[in-house]
Design a protein around this motif. Structure first.
Motif, short mmCIF file in Angstrom:
data_model
loop_
_atom_site.label_atom_id
_atom_site.label_comp_id
_atom_site.label_asym_id
_atom_site.label_seq_id
_atom_site.Cartn_x
_atom_site.Cartn_y
_atom_site.Cartn_z
N PRO A 15 0.81 -1.17 0.00
CA PRO A 15 0.13 0.11 -0.17
C PRO A 15 1.05 1.12 0.03
O PRO A 15 1.92 1.16 0.67
CB PRO A 15 -0.86 -0.12 1.33
CG PRO A 15 -0.53 -1.56 1.77
CD PRO A 15 0.68 -2.14 1.27
N SER B 176 -12.09 3.04 -6.08
CA SER B 176 -11.93 3.01 -4.52
C SER B 176 -10.36 3.25 -4.10
O SER B 176 -9.51 2.49 -4.81
CB SER B 176 -12.33 1.51 -4.20
OG SER B 176 -12.15 1.38 -2.93
N GLY B 177 -10.35 4.20 -3.22
CA GLY B 177 -8.93 4.49 -2.81
C GLY B 177 -8.32 5.48 -3.58
O GLY B 177 -7.25 6.08 -3.31
#
Length: 275
Positions: free
Chosen positions: A51, A113-114
């Motif tokens: 991440p 998303s994100g």
């Protein structure tokens, strides 16, 4: 998760032709869209699932965009980072909800998303807005087409941030004039560090490949990985006007870069978002 698009270009595509130089035998090892920096791996040909939040910028190196410097107030108010999955690009605010960037930064936009636009001195700023829509007609990220896209954010602009001016199709940019470049990319060819907003200066060398202009030469500040989608500015009466969107260039980052000519995309921007 977005992966950088790699296109092997011919020598003819890779040479920055300056007209008066006869040294056209110089070969660049070029990676299309090379100015995008994958935060998830040091090996640009491999994507991992690490991440972005677990990465940290290398604060031990104070240099910038490749020999850049801290941005002035005008650049800081209109330049942003785009975190698209595990990949980093840069962008330019063009309204209270639209950010200009490169098409190769947003090719994997089926799931947003994100995805977010980050405002601040580095990508770890807590000031951000979610991306809610991507406008991109160059879905294959072909370098034969304009490398330009628009992302829409929700929530409006944070206090202190403003849209850069957009040029007209007739806005003049003189060859050999000095332009301002900015982005969150690498600050040296020997470092993988990125994620800090920096600016530099590059010479306008002329038009190239129908949709692009060449900015920068050996010995000047340079675009590099992570600067993709970021702005090339001219100062118009004390305001920043975005005339280019960083696209691709030679590896290592020492000879300037191709940037999409925003003047030639004004009709497309107006059609898509009414600006």
């Amino acid at each position: 998760m977005m992966s950088p698009v790699r296109v092997n270009l011919t020598t003819k595509d890779c040479l920055f032709r300056l007209g008066l130089l006869a040294m056209l035998a110089l070969l660049f090892s070029v990676v299309g869209c090379s100015t995008e920096h994958d935060l998830s791996s040091e090996n640009l040909s491999i994507q991992s699932e690490e991440p972005v939040a677990e990465m940290q910028p290398d604060d031990t190196d104070s240099m910038g965009i490749i020999s850049g410097r801290s941005p002035n107030a005008l650049v800081r108010k209109s330049t942003v980072a785009l975190l698209a999955g595990a990949s980093l690009c840069s962008g330019t605010i063009i309204s209270d909800k639209y950010v200009l960037t490169a098409s190769h930064c947003v090719t994997n936009s089926a799931n947003l998303s994100g995805w977010k636009v980050v405002f601040g001195a580095n990508i770890y700023s807590t000031l951000s807005r979610p991306v809610v829509r991507v406008i991109n007609d160059n879905v294959t990220a072909s370098l034969l087409l304009p490398d330009i896209a628009i992302v829409e954010i929700s929530g409006g602009l944070p206090s202190g941030y403003v849209a850069a001016l957009l040029p007209t199709a007739q806005t003049p940019i003189a060859t050999n004039s000095i332009l301002t470049i900015a982005g969150y990319g690498r600050w040296s060819n020997t470092s993988t560090g990125s994620g800090i907003l920096l600016q530099g200066s590059g010479t306008m060398l002329g038009s190239a490949k129908s949709h692009y202009i060449l900015v920068g030469m050996s010995g000047q500040t340079q675009h590099c990985k992570g600067d993709s989608g970021g702005p090339t500015y001219v100062n118009e009466a004390g305001k920043m006007m975005v005339v280019g969107v960083t696209s691709h260039g030679a590896v290592p980052c020492t000879q300037g870069a191709y940037v999409t000519d925003v003047r030639k995309q004004r009709a497309w921007i107006r059609l898509k978002v009414g600006l």
